[in-house]
Design an enzyme around this catalytic site. Structure first.
Site, PDB file in Angstrom:
ATOM      1  CE  LYS A   1       3.257 -12.345 -27.486  1.00 35.67           C
ATOM      2  NZ  LYS A   1       4.209 -12.738 -26.450  1.00 35.67           N
TER       3      LYS A   1
ATOM      4  NE  ARG B   1       6.174  -6.179 -27.815  1.00 36.47           N
ATOM      5  CZ  ARG B   1       6.299  -7.404 -28.311  1.00 36.47           C
ATOM      6  NH1 ARG B   1       5.614  -7.779 -29.349  1.00 36.47           N
ATOM      7  NH2 ARG B   1       7.119  -8.243 -27.737  1.00 36.47           N
TER       8      ARG B   1
ATOM      9  NE  ARG C   1      11.760 -18.017 -27.872  1.00 34.09           N
ATOM     10  CZ  ARG C   1      10.992 -16.951 -27.719  1.00 34.09           C
ATOM     11  NH1 ARG C   1       9.702 -17.015 -28.011  1.00 34.09           N
ATOM     12  NH2 ARG C   1      11.510 -15.839 -27.276  1.00 34.09           N
TER      13      ARG C   1
ATOM     14  NE  ARG D   1      12.940 -14.191 -30.113  1.00 31.43           N
ATOM     15  CZ  ARG D   1      11.679 -13.898 -29.826  1.00 31.43           C
ATOM     16  NH1 ARG D   1      10.709 -14.665 -30.301  1.00 31.43           N
ATOM     17  NH2 ARG D   1      11.390 -12.856 -29.090  1.00 31.43           N
TER      18      ARG D   1
ATOM     19  NE  ARG E   1      11.890 -10.633 -25.114  1.00 27.60           N
ATOM     20  CZ  ARG E   1      12.003 -11.948 -25.258  1.00 27.60           C
ATOM     21  NH1 ARG E   1      13.131 -12.553 -24.895  1.00 27.60           N
ATOM     22  NH2 ARG E   1      11.030 -12.644 -25.768  1.00 27.60           N
TER      23      ARG E   1
HETATM   24  P1  AP5 Z   1       6.494 -18.765 -27.866  1.00 26.14           P
HETATM   25  O1  AP5 Z   1       5.272 -19.280 -28.536  1.00 26.14           O
HETATM   26  O2  AP5 Z   1       7.703 -18.523 -28.675  1.00 26.14           O
HETATM   27  O3  AP5 Z   1       6.122 -17.479 -26.948  1.00 26.14           O
HETATM   28  P2  AP5 Z   1       5.748 -16.001 -27.364  1.00 26.14           P
HETATM   29  O4  AP5 Z   1       4.606 -15.573 -26.517  1.00 26.14           O
HETATM   30  O5  AP5 Z   1       5.570 -15.883 -28.846  1.00 26.14           O
HETATM   31  O6  AP5 Z   1       7.050 -15.258 -26.860  1.00 26.14           O
HETATM   32  P3  AP5 Z   1       7.986 -14.192 -27.589  1.00 26.14           P
HETATM   33  O7  AP5 Z   1       9.277 -14.183 -26.827  1.00 26.14           O
HETATM   34  O8  AP5 Z   1       8.043 -14.409 -29.062  1.00 26.14           O
HETATM   35  O9  AP5 Z   1       7.203 -12.892 -27.291  1.00 26.14           O
HETATM   36  P4  AP5 Z   1       7.712 -11.485 -27.392  1.00 26.14           P
HETATM   37  O10 AP5 Z   1       6.412 -10.765 -27.361  1.00 26.14           O
HETATM   38  O11 AP5 Z   1       8.713 -11.091 -26.378  1.00 26.14           O
HETATM   39  O12 AP5 Z   1       8.548 -11.456 -28.773  1.00 26.14           O
HETATM   40  P5  AP5 Z   1       8.260 -10.847 -30.192  1.00 26.14           P
HETATM   41  O13 AP5 Z   1       8.893 -11.701 -31.190  1.00 26.14           O
HETATM   42  O14 AP5 Z   1       6.826 -10.488 -30.336  1.00 26.14           O
HETATM   43  O15 AP5 Z   1       6.840 -19.801 -26.678  1.00 26.14           O
HETATM   44  C1  AP5 Z   1       7.974 -19.612 -25.849  1.00 26.14           C
HETATM   45  C2  AP5 Z   1       8.605 -20.982 -25.523  1.00 26.14           C
HETATM   46  O16 AP5 Z   1       7.663 -21.734 -24.755  1.00 26.14           O
HETATM   47  C3  AP5 Z   1       8.918 -21.844 -26.767  1.00 26.14           C
HETATM   48  O17 AP5 Z   1      10.083 -22.578 -26.508  1.00 26.14           O
HETATM   49  C4  AP5 Z   1       7.705 -22.788 -26.872  1.00 26.14           C
HETATM   50  O18 AP5 Z   1       8.048 -24.012 -27.490  1.00 26.14           O
HETATM   51  C5  AP5 Z   1       7.329 -22.961 -25.414  1.00 26.14           C
HETATM   52  N1  AP5 Z   1       5.895 -23.164 -25.195  1.00 26.14           N
HETATM   53  C6  AP5 Z   1       4.864 -22.528 -25.813  1.00 26.14           C
HETATM   54  N2  AP5 Z   1       3.685 -22.961 -25.336  1.00 26.14           N
HETATM   55  C7  AP5 Z   1       3.974 -23.889 -24.385  1.00 26.14           C
HETATM   56  C8  AP5 Z   1       3.164 -24.697 -23.516  1.00 26.14           C
HETATM   57  N3  AP5 Z   1       1.820 -24.620 -23.541  1.00 26.14           N
HETATM   58  N4  AP5 Z   1       3.799 -25.525 -22.653  1.00 26.14           N
HETATM   59  C9  AP5 Z   1       5.157 -25.622 -22.613  1.00 26.14           C
HETATM   60  N5  AP5 Z   1       5.977 -24.876 -23.405  1.00 26.14           N
HETATM   61  C10 AP5 Z   1       5.381 -24.032 -24.284  1.00 26.14           C
HETATM   62  O19 AP5 Z   1       9.074  -9.472 -30.090  1.00 26.14           O
HETATM   63  C11 AP5 Z   1      10.487  -9.476 -30.021  1.00 26.14           C
HETATM   64  C12 AP5 Z   1      11.007  -8.047 -30.012  1.00 26.14           C
HETATM   65  O20 AP5 Z   1      10.638  -7.390 -31.246  1.00 26.14           O
HETATM   66  C13 AP5 Z   1      10.443  -7.136 -28.917  1.00 26.14           C
HETATM   67  O21 AP5 Z   1      11.145  -7.272 -27.684  1.00 26.14           O
HETATM   68  C14 AP5 Z   1      10.652  -5.765 -29.553  1.00 26.14           C
HETATM   69  O22 AP5 Z   1      11.994  -5.365 -29.510  1.00 26.14           O
HETATM   70  C15 AP5 Z   1      10.290  -6.033 -31.017  1.00 26.14           C
HETATM   71  N6  AP5 Z   1       8.855  -5.861 -31.283  1.00 26.14           N
HETATM   72  C16 AP5 Z   1       7.995  -6.817 -31.730  1.00 26.14           C
HETATM   73  N7  AP5 Z   1       6.759  -6.309 -31.862  1.00 26.14           N
HETATM   74  C17 AP5 Z   1       6.842  -5.008 -31.489  1.00 26.14           C
HETATM   75  C18 AP5 Z   1       5.884  -3.955 -31.392  1.00 26.14           C
HETATM   76  N8  AP5 Z   1       4.585  -4.154 -31.687  1.00 26.14           N
HETATM   77  N9  AP5 Z   1       6.314  -2.737 -30.961  1.00 26.14           N
HETATM   78  C19 AP5 Z   1       7.608  -2.517 -30.660  1.00 26.14           C
HETATM   79  N10 AP5 Z   1       8.565  -3.464 -30.716  1.00 26.14           N
HETATM   80  C20 AP5 Z   1       8.175  -4.706 -31.136  1.00 26.14           C
HETATM   81 MG    MG Z   2       6.628 -14.938 -30.383  1.00 22.71          MG
END
Ligand code: AP5
Ligand code: MG
Length: 211
Positions: A14, A89, A123, A156, A167
Site C-alpha cells: 500500500k 481499518r 523491508r 520498523r 498484525r
Molecule cells: P509496503 O509498501 O511498505 O507495504 P504496506 O502495505 O504499506 O505495509 P505496512 O506494513 O505499512 O502496512 P500496515 O497496514 O501494517 O502498516 P501501517 O503503517 O499502516 O511494502 C512492504 C515491503 O514489500 C517493502 O519492503 C516494499 O519494498 C516491498 N514491496 C512492495 N511492493 C512490492 C512488489 N510489488 N514486489 C516486491 N516487493 C514489494 O500501520 C502500522 C501500525 O500503525 C498498525 O499496526 C497500527 O498499530 C497503527 N495504525 C495505523 N493506521 C491505523 C488505523 N487506521 N487504526 C488503528 N491503528 C492504526
Molecule cells: Mg505502509
C-alpha cells in the site's frame, strides 16, 4: 475528484504504491501509520501512547487515530482529494470517515499470505524521508543508506515476526470485513498485488480510470 482508499493486509504494498499513485494524481498521500510513527518519533503524548500499540502489532484506539487523521484531512491540500493508506481499518473508522467525506474508490490489494511475510521481513525504510526499500526486491544503491538523503535505513519495530503475526490476525479480524462493507456501497475495486511494483501500479491506475 480523487478521494481514494487503499485497503489491504500489512506488507501488501500500500505505502509503496500510494506514494507513486498520489504523486502522479497530484493529491496528498495520507498514511495513518506514518502520521502515528512521526508522532511517536517526536515523543508527543499521543505518539508515546500510540507507540506501545504499534510495537505490539495492535490497532491504535479509534479516538487517537481519528484525532490524528481529522487534523490532517482538514489541511488545505486535502480539499481537492486524497489517497488514504491504512485508514479506515475498522467498521467504526469507516463510519466516522463516511460522516466527514464521500469517497470515490476503495482499492483492495489481494496477495497470498506467504508473500506478505517475505516482503515484511526484508523491508527497510528511511526514518527521515519515509522512502520504503526491500533488501530482496528494491535495495538501496549503497547498503544501509537512503538513496535520497543518505540517512541510515531502519527496520520498523513492528516488522519483528511476533508483531507481524499479530498484525495479520488483527487485519483478518478487524479490517478484512471492510472489503464487504465497501463492496456493498459500490465503491470497491480489487487489484492483484503480486508482481513487480510497476505491474501493480498499472493495474491500480487501470482500475481507477474505469471509475
Ligand atoms: P509496503 O509498501 O511498505 O507495504 P504496506 O502495505 O504499506 O505495509 P505496512 O506494513 O505499512 O502496512 P500496515 O497496514 O501494517 O502498516 P501501517 O503503517 O499502516 O511494502 C512492504 C515491503 O514489500 C517493502 O519492503 C516494499 O519494498 C516491498 N514491496 C512492495 N511492493 C512490492 C512488489 N510489488 N514486489 C516486491 N516487493 C514489494 O500501520 C502500522 C501500525 O500503525 C498498525 O499496526 C497500527 O498499530 C497503527 N495504525 C495505523 N493506521 C491505523 C488505523 N487506521 N487504526 C488503528 N491503528 C492504526
Ligand atoms: Mg505502509
Amino acid at each position: 475528484m480523487h478521494r481514494i482508499v487503499f485497503l489491504g493486509p500489512p506488507g501488501a504494498g500500500k505505502g509503496t504504491q500510494a506514494a507513486e499513485v498520489a504523486r502522479r494524481l497530484g493529491i496528498p498521500h495520507l498514511s495513518t501509520g506514518e502520521l502515528l510513527r512521526s508522532a511517536a518519533a517526536e515523543q508527543s503524548p499521543l505518539g508515546v501512547e500510540a507507540d506501545g500499540y504499534i510495537r505490539a502489532g495492535h490497532l491504535v484506539p479509534d479516538p487517537l487515530v481519528l484525532r490524528v487523521l481529522g487534523e490532517r484531512l482538514e489541511r488545505p491540500d486535502a480539499r481537492g482529494g486524497f489517497l488514504l493508506d491504512g485508514f479506515p481499518r475498522t467498521v467504526a473508522q469507516a463510519e466516522a470517515l463516511g460522516r466527514v467525506t464521500a469517497l470515490d474508490r476503495v482499492v483492495a490489494f489481494e496477495i497470498p499470505e506467504a508473500m506478505l511475510l517475505e516482503r515484511l521481513t526484508q523491508r527497510r525504510h528511511c526514518p527521515n524521508c519515509r522512502r520504503i526499500y526491500n533488501l530482496a526486491t528494491s535495495p538501496p544503491r549503497v547498503a544501509g543508506r537512503c538513496d535520497d538523503d543518505q540517512s541510515p535505513l531502519e527496520q520498523r519495530s513492528d516488522d519483528r515476526p511476533s508483531a507481524v503475526r499479530t498484525r495479520l490476525k488483527v487485519y483478518l479480524e478487524q479490517t478484512a470485513p471492510l472489503v464487504a462493507y465497501y463492496r456493498d456501497l459500490g465503491l470497491l475495486v480489487t487489484v492483484d498485488a503480486t508482481g513487480t511494483p510497476s505491474e501493480v501500479r498499472a493495474r491500480i491506475e487501470a482500475s481507477l480510470s474505469r471509475a
